[in-house]
Design an enzyme around this catalytic site. Structure first.
Site, PDB file in Angstrom:
ATOM      1  N   ALA A 122     -10.951 -23.698  -2.646  1.00  0.00           N
ATOM      2  CA  ALA A 122      -9.579 -23.661  -2.820  1.00  0.00           C
ATOM      3  C   ALA A 122      -8.927 -22.491  -2.686  1.00  0.00           C
ATOM      4  O   ALA A 122      -9.437 -21.343  -2.635  1.00  0.00           O
ATOM      5  CB  ALA A 122      -9.228 -24.170  -4.424  1.00  0.00           C
ATOM      6  N   ASP A 123      -7.555 -22.632  -2.162  1.00  0.00           N
ATOM      7  CA  ASP A 123      -6.831 -21.452  -2.144  1.00  0.00           C
ATOM      8  C   ASP A 123      -5.921 -21.284  -3.552  1.00  0.00           C
ATOM      9  O   ASP A 123      -5.992 -22.249  -4.141  1.00  0.00           O
ATOM     10  CB  ASP A 123      -5.923 -21.375  -0.969  1.00  0.00           C
ATOM     11  CG  ASP A 123      -4.953 -22.183  -0.645  1.00  0.00           C
ATOM     12  OD1 ASP A 123      -4.687 -23.095  -1.742  1.00  0.00           O
ATOM     13  OD2 ASP A 123      -4.450 -22.629   0.420  1.00  0.00           O
ATOM     14  N   SER A 124      -5.189 -20.310  -3.339  1.00  0.00           N
ATOM     15  CA  SER A 124      -4.276 -19.917  -4.696  1.00  0.00           C
ATOM     16  C   SER A 124      -3.382 -21.087  -5.010  1.00  0.00           C
ATOM     17  O   SER A 124      -3.083 -21.680  -6.113  1.00  0.00           O
ATOM     18  CB  SER A 124      -3.694 -18.601  -4.840  1.00  0.00           C
ATOM     19  OG  SER A 124      -2.907 -18.508  -3.822  1.00  0.00           O
ATOM     20  N   LEU A 125      -2.938 -21.711  -3.829  1.00  0.00           N
ATOM     21  CA  LEU A 125      -2.069 -22.567  -4.073  1.00  0.00           C
ATOM     22  C   LEU A 125      -2.727 -23.935  -4.484  1.00  0.00           C
ATOM     23  O   LEU A 125      -1.923 -24.902  -5.323  1.00  0.00           O
ATOM     24  CB  LEU A 125      -1.114 -22.833  -2.971  1.00  0.00           C
ATOM     25  CG  LEU A 125       0.186 -23.892  -2.955  1.00  0.00           C
ATOM     26  CD1 LEU A 125       1.227 -23.168  -3.936  1.00  0.00           C
ATOM     27  CD2 LEU A 125       0.725 -23.872  -1.541  1.00  0.00           C
ATOM     28  N   ASP A 126      -3.799 -24.139  -4.151  1.00  0.00           N
ATOM     29  CA  ASP A 126      -4.617 -25.198  -4.389  1.00  0.00           C
ATOM     30  C   ASP A 126      -4.772 -25.384  -6.067  1.00  0.00           C
ATOM     31  O   ASP A 126      -4.852 -26.476  -6.628  1.00  0.00           O
ATOM     32  CB  ASP A 126      -5.942 -25.542  -3.869  1.00  0.00           C
ATOM     33  CG  ASP A 126      -5.882 -25.684  -2.187  1.00  0.00           C
ATOM     34  OD1 ASP A 126      -5.045 -26.623  -2.101  1.00  0.00           O
ATOM     35  OD2 ASP A 126      -6.859 -25.286  -1.548  1.00  0.00           O
TER      36      ASP A 126
END
Lengths: 78, 246
Positions: free
Chosen positions: A35-39
Site C-alpha cells: 500500500a502507499d500512504s494514500l491507500d
C-alpha cells in the site's frame, strides 16, 4: 477468527488487490501489502464505512497493520 | 466535447463577474451547479438566469464554520456528491506592504488561500471513492509575477498554485485532477476600481491590446472540468492576453 477480522481482511483484499493468504494479522499495509500512504487513508475510509464508526486522524495514523485495524474496530464496537 | 451532463459542480464567489460566468458555462455544458457566495439575493438572481440546473448555497468564506460546512451543504442541495469544485471566491485588501495591516494580510489569506484548500480537502473523500474529480482553483497572474500593493493577494494566489501541485501529485492516481487558472487583466467589478491612468498603463503591457472577458476564464475552467482534460493536472493555465508568458 472474529467477524470483524473477516470483514477487515475482505476490505484489504478488495482494496489493495492482494492474495487473501498474504493478509495475515501481522501484515503491514505498507511494508507487506504494497500500500502507499494514500491507500492507507482510503482503507481507513473503507473501515469507517463498513463498521459505521469514526476513526479520528490520530488513531488512523497508528493503524499500520491488519491487527491494528481489527483491534481498533473491536474496541470501538464494544 | 466538454460535456458535463450528469456531473455536479460547486462554484464559490458566484456573485462575482468571473464566478457567475463560470457557473453559467458549466451549467450550459450540462452540469448541475451549486452557487456559493455571501450575497444571497445576487446568487438567486444568477441562479434564476441559469434556470433549473442551479442551486444556491450561501456561505461566508471568512467564517471557518461556514467553510467547514459548505461541501456538505452543496452536496445536499445538489442531491449528490461533488464532481467539480471551482475555488473562485477571492477578496482584495490592497495596500503597500509597509502599510499593510496584520488583519488585512490575514483576511486575504483566510479567504483566498485557506478556505480554498479546506474546500478541496473536504471534497476529496467522495472524489476518491468514485475515482473521479476535478478541482479548479482560480489563481491570478499576480500570484506568479507579483504586483505592488498586493503582497497579501499575491501570496495567497501563489500559495494556491503551490498546494494545487502538491495535491495533484497525491491524488492523480485516483482519477482526480487539480489545476489552476490564472486570469490576467479581466473586466470585472474588481478591476473597475482601478483608475484610468492605471488601466492605460496596464493595457500597454498586454500584447493582445485589450482586457480579457470573464467568458474567456470560464472557457478555461470548462476545459479543465471536462473528461477530455483527464491527463492535465498540477498545471496553471494562464489566460492573460500574453501579459506574462510563463
Amino acid at each position: 477468527m472474529s467477524d470483524v477480522a473477516d470483514r477487515v481482511k475482505k476490505i484489504v483484499v478488495e482494496h489493495l488487490g492482494v492474495e487473501e493468504d498474504k493478509v495475515t494479522e501481522n501484515a503491514s499495509f505498507i511494508d507487506d501489502l504494497g500500500a502507499d500512504s494514500l491507500d492507507t487513508v482510503e482503507l481507513v475510509m473503507a473501515f469507517e464505512e463498513e463498521f459505521g464508526c469514526e476513526i479520528p486522524d490520530d488513531a488512523a495514523e497508528k493503524i499500520l497493520t491488519v491487527k491494528d485495524a481489527i483491534d481498533f474496530i473491536e474496541k470501538a464496537d464494544s | 466535447m466538454f460535456d458535463l451532463a450528469g456531473k455536479t459542480a460547486l462554484v464559490t464567489g458566484a456573485t462575482g463577474g468571473i464566478g457567475g460566468e463560470i457557473a453559467k458555462v458549466l451549467a450550459q455544458a450540462g452540469a448541475k451547479v451549486a452557487l456559493s457566495g455571501t450575497r444571497k439575493e445576487r446568487l438567486e438572481a444568477v441562479a434564476a438566469e441559469i434556470g433549473e440546473n442551479a442551486v444556491v448555497v450561501p456561505a461566508n468564506l471568512s467564517d471557518s464554520e461556514s467553510v467547514d460546512g459548505l461541501i456538505k451543504a452543496a452536496e445536499e442541495a445538489l442531491g449528490g456528491q461533488l464532481d467539480v469544485l471551482v475555488n473562485n471566491a477571492g477578496i482584495t485588501r490592497d495596500q503597500l506592504a509597509m502599510r499593510l495591516k496584520d488583519e488585512d494580510w490575514q483576511a486575504v489569506l483566510d479567504v483566498n488561500l485557506t478556505s480554498a484548500f479546506k474546500l478541496a480537502r473536504n471534497s476529496l473523500r467522495g472524489m476518491m471513492k468514485r475515482r473521479h474529480g476535478r478541482i479548479i482553483n482560480i489563481s491570478s497572474i499576480v500570484g506568479v509575477t507579483g504586483n505592488p500593493g498586493q503582497a497579501n493577494y499575491a501570496a495567497a494566489k501563489a500559495g494556491m498554485i503551490g498546494w494545487s501541485k502538491s495535491l495533484a501529485q497525491e491524488v492523480a492516481a485516483r482519477g482526480i485532477t487539480v489545476n489552476c487558472v490564472a486570469p490576467g487583466f479581466i473586466t470585472t467589478a474588481m478591476t473597475e476600481e482601478l483608475g484610468d491612468a492605471q488601466k492605460e498603463k496596464l493595457l500597454g503591457g498586454i500584447p493582445a491590446g485589450r482586457m480579457g472577458d470573464s467568458k474567456e476564464i470560464a472557457a478555461a475552467v470548462l476545459y479543465l472540468a471536462s473528461d477530455e482534460a483527464a491527463y492535465v493536472t498540477g498545471q496553471t493555465l494562464h489566460v492573460n492576453g500574453g501579459m506574462a508568458m510563463i
